[in-house]
Each structure stands twice: as C-alpha cells, then as structure tokens.
Design an enzyme around this catalytic site. Structure first.
Site, PDB file in Angstrom:
ATOM      1  N   SER A  70     -17.750  61.235 -41.857  1.00  0.00           N
ATOM      2  CA  SER A  70     -17.710  59.791 -41.663  1.00  0.00           C
ATOM      3  C   SER A  70     -19.112  59.336 -41.288  1.00  0.00           C
ATOM      4  CB  SER A  70     -16.743  59.447 -40.526  1.00  0.00           C
ATOM      5  OG  SER A  70     -16.976  58.127 -40.078  1.00  0.00           O
ATOM      6  N   SER A  71     -19.481  58.149 -41.776  1.00  0.00           N
ATOM      7  CA  SER A  71     -20.797  57.614 -41.401  1.00  0.00           C
ATOM      8  C   SER A  71     -20.869  57.436 -39.887  1.00  0.00           C
ATOM      9  CB  SER A  71     -21.036  56.268 -42.086  1.00  0.00           C
ATOM     10  OG  SER A  71     -20.858  56.400 -43.475  1.00  0.00           O
ATOM     11  N   GLN A  94      -9.061  59.342 -49.514  1.00  0.00           N
ATOM     12  CA  GLN A  94      -7.833  59.420 -48.701  1.00  0.00           C
ATOM     13  C   GLN A  94      -8.153  59.478 -47.211  1.00  0.00           C
ATOM     14  OE1 GLN A  94      -4.875  58.871 -49.418  1.00  0.00           O
ATOM     15  NE2 GLN A  94      -4.381  59.553 -51.478  1.00  0.00           N
ATOM     16  N   HIS A 136     -18.717  60.560 -49.696  1.00  0.00           N
ATOM     17  CA  HIS A 136     -19.066  59.583 -50.735  1.00  0.00           C
ATOM     18  C   HIS A 136     -19.501  60.314 -52.018  1.00  0.00           C
ATOM     19  CE1 HIS A 136     -20.185  57.289 -46.914  1.00  0.00           C
ATOM     20  NE2 HIS A 136     -19.271  56.500 -47.465  1.00  0.00           N
ATOM     21  N   GLN A 160     -15.090  42.429 -42.360  1.00  0.00           N
ATOM     22  CA  GLN A 160     -14.061  43.422 -42.020  1.00  0.00           C
ATOM     23  C   GLN A 160     -14.288  44.014 -40.622  1.00  0.00           C
ATOM     24  OE1 GLN A 160     -15.121  46.032 -45.448  1.00  0.00           O
ATOM     25  NE2 GLN A 160     -14.780  47.717 -44.035  1.00  0.00           N
ATOM     26  N   GLY A 167     -22.380  52.512 -47.428  1.00  0.00           N
ATOM     27  CA  GLY A 167     -23.653  53.214 -47.336  1.00  0.00           C
ATOM     28  C   GLY A 167     -23.677  54.269 -46.249  1.00  0.00           C
ATOM     29  N   GLN A 208      -6.265  52.192 -46.289  1.00  0.00           N
ATOM     30  CA  GLN A 208      -7.103  51.336 -47.150  1.00  0.00           C
ATOM     31  C   GLN A 208      -6.777  51.585 -48.626  1.00  0.00           C
ATOM     32  OE1 GLN A 208     -11.479  50.438 -46.535  1.00  0.00           O
ATOM     33  NE2 GLN A 208     -11.634  52.137 -47.964  1.00  0.00           N
ATOM     34  N   GLU A 227     -21.396  63.615 -47.899  1.00  0.00           N
ATOM     35  CA  GLU A 227     -20.745  64.375 -48.979  1.00  0.00           C
ATOM     36  C   GLU A 227     -19.367  63.823 -49.351  1.00  0.00           C
ATOM     37  OE1 GLU A 227     -22.037  66.807 -51.051  1.00  0.00           O
ATOM     38  OE2 GLU A 227     -23.832  66.022 -50.090  1.00  0.00           O
TER      39      GLU A 227
HETATM   40  P1  AMP Z   1     -17.170  53.773 -46.244  1.00  0.00           P
HETATM   41  O1  AMP Z   1     -18.617  53.818 -46.658  1.00  0.00           O
HETATM   42  O2  AMP Z   1     -16.895  54.452 -44.951  1.00  0.00           O
HETATM   43  O3  AMP Z   1     -16.579  52.394 -46.368  1.00  0.00           O
HETATM   44  O4  AMP Z   1     -16.395  54.656 -47.324  1.00  0.00           O
HETATM   45  C1  AMP Z   1     -16.504  54.393 -48.691  1.00  0.00           C
HETATM   46  C2  AMP Z   1     -15.493  55.242 -49.416  1.00  0.00           C
HETATM   47  O5  AMP Z   1     -15.746  56.614 -49.158  1.00  0.00           O
HETATM   48  C3  AMP Z   1     -14.056  54.953 -48.969  1.00  0.00           C
HETATM   49  O6  AMP Z   1     -13.205  54.977 -50.111  1.00  0.00           O
HETATM   50  C4  AMP Z   1     -13.766  56.105 -48.062  1.00  0.00           C
HETATM   51  O7  AMP Z   1     -12.391  56.442 -47.980  1.00  0.00           O
HETATM   52  C5  AMP Z   1     -14.556  57.226 -48.720  1.00  0.00           C
HETATM   53  N1  AMP Z   1     -14.818  58.289 -47.773  1.00  0.00           N
HETATM   54  C6  AMP Z   1     -15.406  58.169 -46.556  1.00  0.00           C
HETATM   55  N2  AMP Z   1     -15.419  59.359 -45.915  1.00  0.00           N
HETATM   56  C7  AMP Z   1     -14.807  60.243 -46.739  1.00  0.00           C
HETATM   57  C8  AMP Z   1     -14.485  61.631 -46.649  1.00  0.00           C
HETATM   58  N3  AMP Z   1     -14.791  62.352 -45.586  1.00  0.00           N
HETATM   59  N4  AMP Z   1     -13.853  62.200 -47.700  1.00  0.00           N
HETATM   60  C9  AMP Z   1     -13.523  61.477 -48.803  1.00  0.00           C
HETATM   61  N5  AMP Z   1     -13.795  60.173 -48.949  1.00  0.00           N
HETATM   62  C10 AMP Z   1     -14.428  59.559 -47.933  1.00  0.00           C
END
Ligand code: AMP
Length: 297
Positions: free
Chosen positions: A191-192, A154, A43, A67, A37, A159, A41
């Site tokens: 990144s969140s 990526q 996501h 995690q 969550g 992961q 952009e």
């Molecule tokens: P998270 O919510 O941080 O666990 O991310 C969920 C998914 O979104 C994971 O597969 C991340 O690799 C992907 N994700 C997060 N940030 C980015 C980004 N800047 N560009 C592409 N994918 C992302």
C-alpha cells in the site's frame, strides 16, 4: 510513453490512436489502470495484466481530493511522479494521465455518482462520502479514457465491487477486471500508505494478513465454524497487538457485501465470502481482506 496533464490533449491522442487502428481494420483495445500514484508492485501487477491483454495501456495518477474526508491524509498522501514514471516505463505503459486538481475539478463538481447500499458498510461506514468521491472520479476517468478494460486490485475489494456495480447500473461499456492482492514476503499487503508506518507499527501490521490467513485455515479445518466465531477469532488476534486499533472486522457475501449472520456456518454460505479488516496503527489506517471462493470454503 507520453505524459498528458490535460484532458483535451489526452482525448485527442486516444482518438488519433483509435482512428489509426481502425484505418488498418482493427479495433484498438485500451486497458486502463487508475491510481493515486506512489506506485508499488501492487500497481505494477495491474499494469502487467493490462499490458498483456490490450494494445494500449493508460495509467492515471491522480490524488482525488473529493474521496478524502476533512481529517484524512489528502495533503500528506505520498507523491513521487518521477519515480512513478520510471515504474510505468518499465511496465510498458503507453500513456500516463497526470492531471492537476484544477484540470479535473475546474469548479466544484455539482454531479456526484453514488452507489447505494454497497457503500454503506465496511470502509463506507468509517469514511462517509469516500465512495461518492471514488465513483465520481472513476466515472470521470472512464469517460475521459473510454477504455475497453479497467483494472482494479482486490486489495480494495469493496471499491472493486462498488465500481463494478456502477458500471453495470450505468451501462458503461467497460469490463472491470479484478486483480489479486500483491503482498510483501512477510504477508503485508502493499500500500502507498505503508510508508507512514514506524518500524514497530510495520511489524505490528503483520497481524492483518496473519489473522486473515488463520481465519482461512480455521474455515478449511472446521466445517461448522460460524461467521460469529471467525469474527471473534480475528478480533481476539488483532487485540493482542497493542499498537493496533480495530476499525472493523466484517464477514460478508461478495460482491453484495451483505453481512453473514453470526450463526451462519461460513462453509454453508452460498457464493464467495469476503473477510475484510481495517485497523489503525497510530494515524495510519490499513485495510486487508481475503476472499473465500466457493470452491475453497
Ligand atoms: P491506489 O493508488 O491506492 O488508489 O490504488 C490503485 C489501484 O491499485 C487500486 O485498484 C488498488 O486496489 C490497486 N492496489 C493497491 N494496492 C494493491 C496491492 N497490494 N495489490 C493489488 N492491487 C493493489
């Protein structure tokens, strides 16, 4: 768009949708995007890939406690489900799965899914148990949703590699689709956790993408450059940023994540090469990476 908080209700809905498609002689293609969550952009780009290639798109939003290490940011991890729902609606998501911790873990799980070796280096070394938490929850989510395709960024290259290994080892019937990193205009990977950054840290954090870009450029321009030299170039450049504290700089084969020997010429290495960095700015730990595909290197 329908929001489910209960596993049983979500499963029943997906069963009905699959049954309805089968009734018309079609096989419903389900695309799944698991997230924690606080959507941005990055996501959204995964959701767009899913929307383009599937009949039904499922987004999960779950901040997975198992995690996070004991001193990590589980409690203060940013959450905004209402804003997330708007973004999901905009991207044409059909189903959001938004379970509580109690729904996912009614009692402490006695089953842990562990991928060996791939999880021991990079973020796995710095965050013991982290990937066990990831593979366990992703495995649960894949069982709940049974998607045809699941989309991973990526941005979290390790992961994506670990999940692909798990799916392959356990013969799970899902295609893992890796998607490119989405960045701010100035290069910072979305990144969140970027919301934690003070303005000066936000500025300093540009060193991640800059040092990776410079490394890529160096490899392009210099046939003989070794993994050790690239490592030193990146660590030097990050060290120039007083606010930055290096957690790791790693140059490995991808997706095996085996380290390149220091003396190995990056251009001569077989296959794709991952250059990955993790850097702390105060309490905030950011990761970034670049993959040098064989054609480029
Ligand atoms: P998270 O919510 O941080 O666990 O991310 C969920 C998914 O979104 C994971 O597969 C991340 O690799 C992907 N994700 C997060 N940030 C980015 C980004 N800047 N560009 C592409 N994918 C992302």
């Amino acid at each position: 768009m329908i929001v489910f908080t209960e596993i049983a209700a979500l499963k029943a809905h997906l069963r009905t949708e699959r049954f309805a498609a089968a009734h018309e002689g079609k096989v419903l293609q389900v695309g799944f995007v698991p997230t924690m969550g606080y959507l941005h952009e990055g996501h959204a780009s995964l959701l767009r890939y899913a929307r383009k290639n599937n009949d039904l798109v499922v987004l999960s939003i779950f901040v997975n406690p198992i995690q996070f290490g004991p001193n990590e940011d589980f409690d203060r991890y940013p959450r905004d489900p209402d804003k997330d729902k708007h973004l999901a609606e905009r991207e044409g998501v059909d189903v959001i799965f938004l379970p509580s911790v109690e729904e996912m873990y009614p009692q402490p799980t006695k089953t842990i899914v562990r991928v060996e070796e791939l999880t021991e280096r990079l973020c796995g070394a710095a965050r013991p148990g982290h990937f066990d938490g990831v593979t366990t929850v992703v495995s649960k989510l894949l069982h709940i949703v049974s998607p045809n395709r699941a989309y991973f960024g990526q941005k979290d290259a390790q992961q994506a590699a670990v999940v692909a290994q798990m799916v392959n080892d356990l013969n799970m019937d899902v295609e893992i689709v890796p998607c490119p990193i989405v960045r701010e205009e100035d290069g910072l990977a979305l990144s969140s956790r970027n919301v934690y950054l003070e303005p000066e840290q936000r500025q300093a954090a540009l060193v991640l993408s800059r040092s990776l870009r410079d490394a890529e450029q160096t490899v392009r321009e210099n046939d003989q450059i070794t993994a050790g030299e690239i490592f030193r170039q990146i660590t030097r450049s990050i060290a120039l940023e007083p606010a930055a504290q290096i957690d790791y700089v790693e140059i490995s084969y991808f997706p095996s994540l085996i380290a390149l020997p220091d003396s190995m010429s990056v251009k001569d290495a077989e296959g794709d090469i991952l250059i990955a960095v993790a850097v702390k700015f105060g309490a905030t730990r950011l990761i970034d990476n670049i993959i040098l595909a064989k054609e480029v290197s």
